[in-house]
Design a protein around this motif. Structure first.
Motif, short mmCIF file in Angstrom:
data_model
loop_
_atom_site.label_atom_id
_atom_site.label_comp_id
_atom_site.label_asym_id
_atom_site.label_seq_id
_atom_site.Cartn_x
_atom_site.Cartn_y
_atom_site.Cartn_z
N UNK A 101 34.48 -5.92 112.48
CA UNK A 101 34.55 -5.17 113.74
C UNK A 101 35.37 -3.89 113.60
N UNK A 102 36.38 -3.91 112.73
CA UNK A 102 37.18 -2.70 112.51
C UNK A 102 36.32 -1.60 111.90
N UNK A 103 35.52 -1.94 110.92
CA UNK A 103 34.62 -0.95 110.32
C UNK A 103 33.58 -0.49 111.34
N UNK A 104 33.02 -1.44 112.09
CA UNK A 104 32.04 -1.12 113.12
C UNK A 104 32.64 -0.19 114.17
N UNK A 105 33.92 -0.38 114.48
CA UNK A 105 34.58 0.40 115.54
C UNK A 105 34.72 1.88 115.19
N UNK A 106 34.89 2.20 113.93
CA UNK A 106 35.11 3.61 113.58
C UNK A 106 33.83 4.36 113.24
N UNK A 107 32.69 3.70 113.26
CA UNK A 107 31.44 4.34 112.89
C UNK A 107 30.91 5.39 113.85
N UNK A 108 30.93 5.20 115.17
CA UNK A 108 30.23 6.14 116.05
C UNK A 108 30.81 7.55 115.99
N UNK A 109 29.93 8.53 116.18
CA UNK A 109 30.38 9.91 116.18
C UNK A 109 31.05 10.34 117.47
N UNK A 110 30.48 10.08 118.62
CA UNK A 110 31.22 10.50 119.82
C UNK A 110 32.55 9.73 119.91
N UNK A 111 33.65 10.43 120.04
CA UNK A 111 34.95 9.74 120.14
C UNK A 111 35.03 8.75 121.29
N UNK A 121 37.69 -4.14 119.71
CA UNK A 121 38.35 -4.75 118.55
C UNK A 121 39.70 -5.34 118.95
N UNK A 122 40.48 -4.61 119.75
CA UNK A 122 41.77 -5.12 120.20
C UNK A 122 41.60 -6.40 121.01
N UNK A 123 40.57 -6.46 121.85
CA UNK A 123 40.32 -7.67 122.65
C UNK A 123 39.99 -8.83 121.72
N UNK A 124 39.13 -8.58 120.73
CA UNK A 124 38.78 -9.64 119.77
C UNK A 124 40.00 -10.09 118.98
N UNK A 125 40.86 -9.16 118.59
CA UNK A 125 42.07 -9.52 117.84
C UNK A 125 43.03 -10.32 118.72
#
Length: 177
Positions: A101-111, A121-125
């Motif tokens: 999920x951490x890798x998935x979280x940083x993928x999108x281009x729009x911030x 990710x924080x909720x899952x953690x």
């Protein structure tokens, strides 16, 4: 009772409270048969294989993804715990899910999309450590990885906003432990 699960367990054993609650609820609904008490570990084991399939399809080739799924399905030390009445399958599941999920979280281009995924990710953690000690082991490294990635891609302000999610995780951690 659920209240008793938050105290000291028999023979000094320990397990995450959320995992114990899932076990208790399962036994209250299904019963105390062998199949019932092993249902929660089996479900986490199946979720691990599903997560491995998602990771394999998303970031690995066909052969690599297939081998990865097979290792998570029939690997000696991974498959064994699906049939034990212990929380180790939840550890394996969250140990795989949170970095993915951490890798998935940083993928999108729009911030804005990236920020939404990072908060997920924080909720899952925050939820993960209620069910798995493995979540506690991978969360700090993932948080460092994400903070550096966010800082590099979106600047200091976004990194500070990312760190604010850590307060939610910290509150959940304090409540649980």
């Amino acid at each position: 009772s659920l209240r008793d699960l938050s105290g000291t367990l028999w023979l000094g054993q320990s397990a995450p409270f959320g995992w114990l609650v899932l076990e208790r609820i399962t036994m209250a609904i299904i019963g105390t048969s062998e199949a019932a008490v092993r249902a929660v570990p089996l479900m986490f084991g199946m979720a691990t294989v599903g997560t491995a399939a998602w990771v394999g399809r998303r970031w690995m080739g066909r052969v690599g993804g297939t081998v990865f799924v097979l290792l998570c399905w029939i690997g000696q030390y991974v498959s064994h715990y699906r049939f034990e009445v212990k929380h180790y399958t939840a550890d394996i599941f969250f140990g795989l899910l949170l970095p993915a999920l951490a890798v998935w979280a940083i993928e999108p281009d729009p911030p804005s999309d990236r920020a939404r995924r990072i908060w997920l990710w924080w909720v899952a953690a925050a939820a993960g450590h209620w069910f798995a000690n493995g979540a506690l082991l991978v969360t700090p490294a993932c948080a460092i990885f994400l903070s550096v990635a966010v800082w590099r891609r979106d600047g200091l302000r976004a990194a500070v906003w990312f760190a604010a999610g850590g307060l939610m995780w910290l509150a959940s951690f304090a409540l649980h432990y």
